[in-house]
Design an enzyme around this catalytic site. Sequence first.
Site, PDB file in Angstrom:
ATOM      1  N   PRO A  59       0.846  -1.206   0.000  1.00  0.00           N
ATOM      2  CA  PRO A  59       0.000   0.000   0.000  1.00  0.00           C
ATOM      3  C   PRO A  59       0.880   1.254   0.000  1.00  0.00           C
ATOM      4  CG  PRO A  59      -0.146  -1.153   2.109  1.00  0.00           C
ATOM      5  CD  PRO A  59       0.763  -1.966   1.254  1.00  0.00           C
ATOM      6  N   ASP A  76       5.836   2.254   2.095  1.00  0.00           N
ATOM      7  CA  ASP A  76       4.903   1.145   2.326  1.00  0.00           C
ATOM      8  C   ASP A  76       4.162   1.434   3.635  1.00  0.00           C
ATOM      9  OD1 ASP A  76       3.678  -1.266   2.977  1.00  0.00           O
ATOM     10  OD2 ASP A  76       5.318  -2.479   2.166  1.00  0.00           O
ATOM     11  N   HIS A  77       2.881   1.702   3.522  1.00  0.00           N
ATOM     12  CA  HIS A  77       2.114   2.137   4.702  1.00  0.00           C
ATOM     13  C   HIS A  77       1.917   1.012   5.717  1.00  0.00           C
ATOM     14  CE1 HIS A  77       0.014   4.942   6.992  1.00  0.00           C
ATOM     15  NE2 HIS A  77      -0.925   5.326   6.162  1.00  0.00           N
ATOM     16  N   ARG A  78       2.252  -0.233   5.333  1.00  0.00           N
ATOM     17  CA  ARG A  78       2.185  -1.316   6.320  1.00  0.00           C
ATOM     18  C   ARG A  78       3.291  -1.152   7.356  1.00  0.00           C
ATOM     19  NH1 ARG A  78       2.626  -6.310   2.336  1.00  0.00           N
ATOM     20  NH2 ARG A  78       4.236  -4.894   1.565  1.00  0.00           N
TER      21      ARG A  78
END
Length: 449
Positions: free
Chosen positions: A243, A421-423
Amino acid sequence: MSIKEVLVPDIGNFKDVEVIELMVKPGDSLAADDSIMTVESDKAAMDIPAPFAGTVKELKIKVGDKVSAGSLVLLLDAPDESAAKSAAPVVKSFTAPSPLVDADSGSGEGTLVASVPLPSNPAPQARAPIPPRNRPHPVAAHAGFDSAKPAHASPSVRRFARELGAELSRVKGSGPRGRILKEDVQSWVKAELAKPAGEAFGLGITPAPVIDFSQFGEVESQPLSRIKKLSGANLHRNWVTAPHVTQFDEADITDLEEFRKSMQDEAAKRGVKLTLLAFLMKAVVNALRAYPNFNASLAADGENLVLKKYFHVGFACDTPDGLVVPVVRDVNKKDVMDIARELAEMSDLARERKLKVDAMQGGCFTISSLGGIGGTQFTPIINCPEVAILGVSRSDWKPVWNKTAKTFEPRLMLPLSLSYDHRVIDGADGARFTSHLRAMLSDVRRLLL
Ligand code: CAO
């Protein structure tokens, strides 16, 4: 060989339980432990395994029959040796029971599938008492993968589904009372495999239509380069799986550019073109030290973050065959001159297709600079398993309020686009990272620290 009777073993407190599935028929060859049938009470289902190997001679029960411990199930044509073993006072298969946790079961309480071989018909005098812990463990009859939609399936079908990676909650049962049969699992897997890739992963991507463009005008077909095919597949996977969020910022590089230009002659004497990218690499390493989560990768299990203590930085390099990403190792241990020299050497090798594979491996973070070409901003795609990438666009002179906020000053501003990466990285850290970079780049002295 002799004909042996196979009886329902001790199944604890269960009496008159219904046979819901028969896995064998006359003529089938069975190995010891192969499932013969599934019985089900109103609370639980359990598989009954073959006590020893043999060929099924005759079935003595049918689906729907009610059975209890001692009921005759079938006649098995078995080697005399097996019969002798089964008649032994201590039955070998009882010594090491190993129930398997039923991972599909969502009930959470004692959901074990019995895979313990059970004695069926030892001679009465040889029947060994069955210790309670060795009895088949039932599974909740209606325990499902998704508690909102319980899957009704026997332990053997659950095991089968698990082996194929099928989610029972998504399989429609065609058996009595909607019970999921082995054939239902097979059909579901076949149907999933037949779906286009995106759809099979649950992404619901409509397949691209096949269009004959020549109907609209003249066309020419050119094969994609090997690099384009490889990088295309990787970029697609990275875009779909990570994401992405892109944080934009601007760094005042007026002083940095002045300094860089003032060093050009000296660099040239050493055979180096001192580029902005070399300074950017130093600034990035400084920011990676300050924000270690950016120098990390998600572990394959998705449970851990692997933090890297080394600082290898990749840079996107445009070649006639497509995009490659050479990696400059240990940037933290090199000065800008060394980095600039390495950047030039690696770019040349990449364009001559002479870059070795290991020179493109082990990167922690990537910089993609389009500044020499143009553009104001862009959103780079993360080079997974890295968790962030810095895009750099063309610097431009802009009027910036001076410190007193009374007059404008012309300042050279460098656009930055950080995709992360928003994770792994939160928005706040994304903004902190670019702010840190901005501070580094606007005061060249900081880069020396
Ligand atoms: N703003 C303004 N000018 C810039 C600049 C910037 N951000 N970055 C570089 N320039 C100028 C330089 O000053 C230089 O000009 P001079 O020749 O007049 O000095 C010229 O552009 C070339 O710069 P450079 O020699 O420093 O090379 P570079 O750093 O621009 O490029 C490399 C090196 C390997 C990054 C580049 O060749 C390249 O391949 N870029 C494409 C990367 C790419 O395709 N990224 C997209 C990937 S998709 O995510």
